[in-house]
Design an enzyme around this catalytic site. Sequence first.
Site, PDB file in Angstrom:
ATOM      1  N   GLY A 192       0.824  -1.260   0.002  1.00  0.00           N
ATOM      2  CA  GLY A 192      -0.062   0.154  -0.067  1.00  0.00           C
ATOM      3  C   GLY A 192       0.787   1.212   0.027  1.00  0.00           C
ATOM      4  N   GLU A 249       3.265   2.199   1.780  1.00  0.00           N
ATOM      5  CA  GLU A 249       4.594   1.791   2.263  1.00  0.00           C
ATOM      6  C   GLU A 249       5.376   1.407   1.220  1.00  0.00           C
ATOM      7  OE1 GLU A 249       5.820   2.492   5.047  1.00  0.00           O
ATOM      8  OE2 GLU A 249       4.205   2.860   6.129  1.00  0.00           O
ATOM      9  N   GLY A 250       4.616   1.005  -0.119  1.00  0.00           N
ATOM     10  CA  GLY A 250       5.601   0.743  -1.337  1.00  0.00           C
ATOM     11  C   GLY A 250       5.521  -0.842  -1.624  1.00  0.00           C
ATOM     12  N   ASP A 276      -4.077  -4.485  -8.909  1.00  0.00           N
ATOM     13  CA  ASP A 276      -4.190  -4.963 -10.375  1.00  0.00           C
ATOM     14  C   ASP A 276      -3.228  -4.121 -11.308  1.00  0.00           C
ATOM     15  OD1 ASP A 276      -6.145  -6.770  -9.262  1.00  0.00           O
ATOM     16  OD2 ASP A 276      -7.822  -5.087  -9.603  1.00  0.00           O
TER      17      ASP A 276
END
Length: 325
Positions: free
Chosen positions: A247, A249-250, A277
């Site tokens: 998310g 945070e990468g 996706d």
Amino acid sequence: MILTVTLNPAVDKTCELEKLLPGEVNRLTKSSSVAGGKGINVTKVLRQFHMPVAAVGFLGGSGGRLIEDAMEKMGVECHFTRIQGETRTNVNVLSQDGTVTELLEPGPEILTKELEHFRKQFTGCLERCEMVVLSGSVPAGVPVDIYGQLIEACHRAGRKVCLDASGELLWEGVKAKPDIVKPNERELEYLAGKIRAGDVLTEQVSANPISVDKPLASGVPIGYHMLAAEARKLVSAGIGKVVLSMGAEGLLYVDHGQELYQAAKQVRAVNTVGCGDTVVASLCMSQLEEDEPEVQLRKAAALAAANAMTWENGKISMDVYLELL
């Protein structure tokens, strides 16, 4: 050509309101319905980059017609299996405070003859495609090891395959050693729990297993050490690469040669549905273009951020994407 498999597609109805109030009357300020489902979202992104795509899966009723019409308009080669049941509708509720609430229908029940027709369509398309994407949930009537079966078929045909699933579908698929797996944190923790509980992957194929004691990729947020170690175990068991989506945070990338971390670009998120996706779509394009891992991660992170900034999931502003990249 890339083949996308969406066994449980959906009409995605996106609604916006000021604030979701459970148990009360909620009046929408905006709503729209578009073709959706994880594999369909991947397809939409790939076509925006003019990638040739064939799509298979199950479609039924008016929702199924909406999805197929949308795919054909985008230039997708459609080989869907028509079913007696109705394609589901998913509702994404966006609040102005940035929260997203998803209401997901289970989907129709697939008959034996419909499943067999799908298998024939998949086999026919596999002969002409370089890479396969297996995404999302499956409806009733489809075996839980379906992704494992399809991955084995891909490998017999010499095709690369990317898996993005959850629960038992993910576990059964991982056993067949896909080339790419893209779990989120919860899904990777689920796989780790299965391994700790005594379930095992099939015989290891790596001649040089990755040590779980090796240093973590630089820059990874504190708290992800155990997840990185679990990703290394999957790679040592024969999976080509694991890309963990975290998310805001990468992304964390693990293959047989290296670990890399890419921080997420901080943007004003409008709708985060479909960001995973877009990462899958980006990874598949990078696989075919033979991008270096650092480039793969940078592209995937930029594309996910661009998706988060749009109202419709899977619809990217190319100008925004290029600026973020």
